[in-house]
Scaffold this motif. Sequence first.
Motif, mmCIF file in Angstrom:
data_model
loop_
_atom_site.group_PDB
_atom_site.id
_atom_site.type_symbol
_atom_site.label_atom_id
_atom_site.label_comp_id
_atom_site.label_asym_id
_atom_site.label_seq_id
_atom_site.Cartn_x
_atom_site.Cartn_y
_atom_site.Cartn_z
ATOM 1 N N LEU B 374 38.303 44.356 44.990
ATOM 2 C CA LEU B 374 38.811 43.239 44.199
ATOM 3 C C LEU B 374 37.690 42.439 43.558
ATOM 4 N N LYS B 375 36.594 42.343 44.276
ATOM 5 C CA LYS B 375 35.482 41.559 43.751
ATOM 6 C C LYS B 375 34.949 42.190 42.461
ATOM 7 N N ALA B 376 34.775 43.507 42.510
ATOM 8 C CA ALA B 376 34.269 44.201 41.329
ATOM 9 C C ALA B 376 35.270 44.104 40.184
ATOM 10 N N ILE B 377 36.556 44.238 40.526
ATOM 11 C CA ILE B 377 37.581 44.182 39.473
ATOM 12 C C ILE B 377 37.601 42.807 38.822
ATOM 13 N N ARG B 378 37.554 41.770 39.665
ATOM 14 C CA ARG B 378 37.573 40.411 39.121
ATOM 15 C C ARG B 378 36.372 40.165 38.232
ATOM 16 N N LYS B 379 35.226 40.679 38.681
ATOM 17 C CA LYS B 379 34.025 40.470 37.901
ATOM 18 C C LYS B 379 34.137 41.167 36.550
ATOM 19 N N PHE B 380 34.663 42.384 36.602
ATOM 20 C CA PHE B 380 34.876 43.145 35.382
ATOM 21 C C PHE B 380 35.809 42.386 34.443
ATOM 22 N N ALA B 381 36.899 41.881 35.027
ATOM 23 C CA ALA B 381 37.888 41.174 34.201
ATOM 24 C C ALA B 381 37.292 39.917 33.580
ATOM 25 N N GLU B 382 36.507 39.208 34.368
ATOM 26 C CA GLU B 382 35.840 38.010 33.837
ATOM 27 C C GLU B 382 34.979 38.381 32.640
ATOM 28 N N LYS B 383 34.197 39.461 32.834
ATOM 29 C CA LYS B 383 33.240 39.852 31.811
ATOM 30 C C LYS B 383 33.966 40.249 30.535
ATOM 31 N N LYS B 384 35.002 41.053 30.696
ATOM 32 C CA LYS B 384 35.729 41.542 29.520
ATOM 33 C C LYS B 384 36.471 40.415 28.811
ATOM 34 N N SER B 385 37.015 39.485 29.592
ATOM 35 C CA SER B 385 37.722 38.359 28.965
ATOM 36 C C SER B 385 36.766 37.582 28.091
ATOM 37 N N GLU B 386 35.567 37.440 28.573
ATOM 38 C CA GLU B 386 34.577 36.713 27.805
ATOM 39 C C GLU B 386 34.186 37.485 26.560
ATOM 40 N N GLU B 387 33.903 38.789 26.781
ATOM 41 C CA GLU B 387 33.437 39.626 25.694
ATOM 42 C C GLU B 387 34.479 39.734 24.585
ATOM 43 N N PHE B 388 35.745 39.841 24.986
ATOM 44 C CA PHE B 388 36.802 39.999 23.987
ATOM 45 C C PHE B 388 37.433 38.660 23.609
ATOM 46 N N LEU B 389 36.788 37.578 24.005
ATOM 47 C CA LEU B 389 37.205 36.235 23.584
ATOM 48 C C LEU B 389 38.651 35.928 23.936
ATOM 49 N N VAL B 390 39.080 36.340 25.128
ATOM 50 C CA VAL B 390 40.441 36.034 25.553
ATOM 51 C C VAL B 390 40.483 34.569 25.972
ATOM 52 N N MET B 391 41.417 33.833 25.401
ATOM 53 C CA MET B 391 41.537 32.417 25.750
ATOM 54 C C MET B 391 42.486 32.281 26.921
ATOM 55 N N LEU B 392 41.972 31.866 28.057
ATOM 56 C CA LEU B 392 42.832 31.730 29.217
ATOM 57 C C LEU B 392 42.291 30.632 30.117
ATOM 58 N N SER B 393 43.177 30.183 31.038
ATOM 59 C CA SER B 393 42.672 29.162 31.946
ATOM 60 C C SER B 393 41.992 29.830 33.134
ATOM 61 N N SER B 394 42.468 31.006 33.522
ATOM 62 C CA SER B 394 41.809 31.745 34.602
ATOM 63 C C SER B 394 42.333 33.163 34.619
ATOM 64 N N ILE B 395 41.548 34.093 35.140
ATOM 65 C CA ILE B 395 42.012 35.477 35.195
ATOM 66 C C ILE B 395 43.087 35.652 36.257
ATOM 67 N N GLU B 396 43.336 34.600 37.042
ATOM 68 C CA GLU B 396 44.399 34.662 38.042
ATOM 69 C C GLU B 396 45.768 34.383 37.421
ATOM 70 N N GLN B 397 45.753 33.933 36.169
ATOM 71 C CA GLN B 397 46.978 33.631 35.458
ATOM 72 C C GLN B 397 47.794 34.911 35.246
ATOM 73 N N SER B 398 49.120 34.814 35.235
ATOM 74 C CA SER B 398 49.881 36.015 34.912
ATOM 75 C C SER B 398 49.840 36.194 33.404
ATOM 76 N N ILE B 399 49.909 37.437 32.984
ATOM 77 C CA ILE B 399 49.616 37.733 31.582
ATOM 78 C C ILE B 399 50.671 37.137 30.658
ATOM 79 N N GLU B 400 51.877 36.872 31.182
ATOM 80 C CA GLU B 400 52.923 36.355 30.305
ATOM 81 C C GLU B 400 52.643 34.919 29.885
ATOM 82 N N GLY B 401 51.730 34.254 30.575
ATOM 83 C CA GLY B 401 51.377 32.899 30.179
ATOM 84 C C GLY B 401 50.372 32.846 29.039
ATOM 85 N N LEU B 402 49.849 34.021 28.652
ATOM 86 C CA LEU B 402 48.873 34.054 27.559
ATOM 87 C C LEU B 402 49.584 34.077 26.207
#
Lengths: 303, 508
Positions: B374-402
């Motif tokens: 999970l740690k690696a996945i979360r880190k990956f998700a953080e990195k990709k969200s940043e790289e792809f400029l995803v606007m979110l409050s946290s990666i823990e958010q469910s995707i339907e809130g985006l």
Amino acid sequence: MFLAELLASSLRMAVPILLTALGAVFTERAGVVNIGLEGMMIAGSFMGALGSYYYGPYFGLLLAMIAGLFMALIHAVNTVTFRVDQIVSGVAINILAYGGCRFLSLAIFKMATTSPRVSGLPKIDIPGLNIGFLKPLVSGVSPVIILALLLVPVSSFIINRTVFGLRLRSVGENPLAADTLGIDVFKMKYAGVLISGALAGLSGAYLALEHTGMYVEGMTQGKGFIALAAMIFGNWEPVGALWASLLFGFSEALSFRVVEGGAIPYQFIKMIPYVLTLAVLTGVVKKSTAPAADGVPYERGLK
Amino acid sequence: MERAVVLKGITKRFPGIVANDGIDLEVKKGEIHAIVGENGAGKSTLMKILAGIYQPDEGEIYIFGKRERITSPGRAIELKIGMVHQHFMLVDRFTVLENIILGAEKRAGITIDEKNSRKMIEELLSLYNFSLDLDARVEEISVGQAQRVEILKVLYRGADILVLDEPTAVLAPQEVKELFVNLRRLKEEGKTIIFISHKLDEVLEIADRITVLRRGRVVGTVMPSEVTKEELARMMVGKPVFMKLEKASVPTGEVLLSVKDLVVKESTGKTVVNGVSFEIRGGEIYGIAGIEGNGQKELAEAILGLRQISSGQVTICGRNAGNLSVREIRDLGVAFIPEDRHRQGLILPMKVWENMVLGFHRKKEFLKGRSLNLKAIRKFAEKKSEEFLVMLSSIEQSIEGLSGGNQQKVILGRELSREPEVIIASQPTRGLDVGAAEFVHKELLKKREEGKAILLISADLEEVLSLSDRVGVIYNGRITAEFKPEEVTLEDIGVYMLGGEVKAGEGA
Ligand SMILES: Nc1ncnc2c1ncn2[C@@H]1O[C@H](COP(=O)(O)OP(=O)(O)OP(=O)(O)O)[C@@H](O)[C@H]1O
Ligand SMILES: [Mg+2]
């Protein structure tokens, strides 16, 4: 003669499954899974006997339906209003019904597991058809059987043709879409659950009043669950539920007849309806399609 | 001038984010008012408040001068506000007719008066020049048609204020033209229209006034005659946006995706892809232009193994993919950006980080023994969200809130970062704002430069023409013409898309 009697007996066995399965169609088309139907049948069987014992069979049926409604109301409050997991609430209702009936039975009848004998509805002979081969099918029929059969087209009409039915189905398929069109999602879900409770209560009363003439603990024998299987087998349609219920009724009737034969240990024969249920569920479920939002609690403003 | 809608100080907060921050907006009766802004700027949220789906935390709403509290969608309908949502609100298993009348059924006793409903809908159809099969199930119709159903739903209810949230995102140019004709007619009838779009050309063409939102606030309201597209984009993003793409010349490599005489049939036996052939080499973008519903979706799904192939051959990286499972095909290095992100590509109730690795979660880097790292996945998700400029409050958010555009970026982040050899991109920039679309285009071109093969399916002609090395036009399940983008005009392609032939160059 044997065949006609077998068919008559199949029908008698099918009716409690059918009534509950019809109820299940209503609740599931509204998107609420109700495995508490078994418990609602138990409550119906006890309350039916109780009502009939004091004020006669018609009152018994009424009381049973009220009991089913009441239990269904609990389920609806749990699952629709408070979004409790639908399976958990259903299980709780089954346990509540089982324990509650035992308690009331002890308190009222002074017996934990049975009631005294109670009277059923007057049987009717269907006139005109009372000839030879058909006789077992049309003479001495319980009015509830006729009612149940009439409820099949009535339910089908309500679900598929009326405004109420369209809205009920929309809520089970896509509650958010229904909500945006101003449909009261909660109201429709409550309606579906309550109808299922009333029908399951009636079904339980049928078992007590029309089948055995008394309440016996555990007399539902899992028929509430078999009814759910029948509903799935019938693809969430009333007419489908009828055929499926008849199949299950037939297998049960058959198991009684074969026991009389005696070659195979009767425990195995008794298993037939349940094995059939399992087989049907594993074989058929793939092909049938549940309402898209079945079992999913709805909350506005998530998307 | 009468004001149809006045919003004063509307604020709406979601956990971790202020979606609308003191928004003031005035919409005049009988105008087409466009609202533009980046993905996540708060456009849909504001409109949902108007439609009674969300309740504002602060602020006042006036409809035709009267202060109203729009406490439910039912109340909005009573006030004659109708909304066409960015993501369709349709019951898939119902027919088109049932979807239109639902909640506003004509009654005959307790039953539905189908005859009268049908008559009324058919009148609307002919009035607005729509063609729709009223008895088709919604799950069987194309996105463009579904969109028409949504508009009809609103018209059927007699709405006076129409809110259209990105209605053109799924339409072909001709369909957009038709829609605009209808919008203008509705405007003449005195209806008020609020229109959201990321396509700035469209906005400049149709709108009477344009309000720009940025990060939940109003940046300003302008007249289309006063601004250029570039200025508008700049107001939205807060910095200049370059609208021109630089396409480097890239040497082409081996054939990575080849489709030969592909035929795909519906379960009903209807042929939806009818003998399609093409080859895509590494370093090439092959564009498929066409109006929605001409077999594009089925073609993409067949290549991916989601659909049974009736005949023909699909070869991916030299391997016959005909009998492979989706997973095996994915493992060959196929990335897929689906056209409908809610039906495919995302699992809405799941969290952002879960969606970020879906389908790739078996990769070594995401595993720790047999369980997920999970740690690696979360880190990956953080990195990709940043790289792809995803606007979110946290990666823990469910995707339907985006917001819609940000959901799309999550898919892109996942699919493009897995080193694919072949990329199937269906409407990859649908719903994206100018900045984000530019970003996606650059990513696709980067993959092209890295020597990947890209199949680009898009209803956006400009996108197809500016990115592709070759363009095929699909009509009725066939590729009816193939061009190099520089050899062809928008008009020619438009004709082919409608099933016509361009006779130029042929001897008499
Ligand atoms: N139900 C929700 N729960 C939590 N956050 C939400 C919810 N709905 C929207 N948001 C957040 O509010 C912000 C505004 O979202 P909104 O959907 O209004 O954006 P938008 O302008 O319509 O963007 P797009 O162009 O991508 O559709 C986003 O950051 C989004 O993540
Ligand atoms: Mg939006």
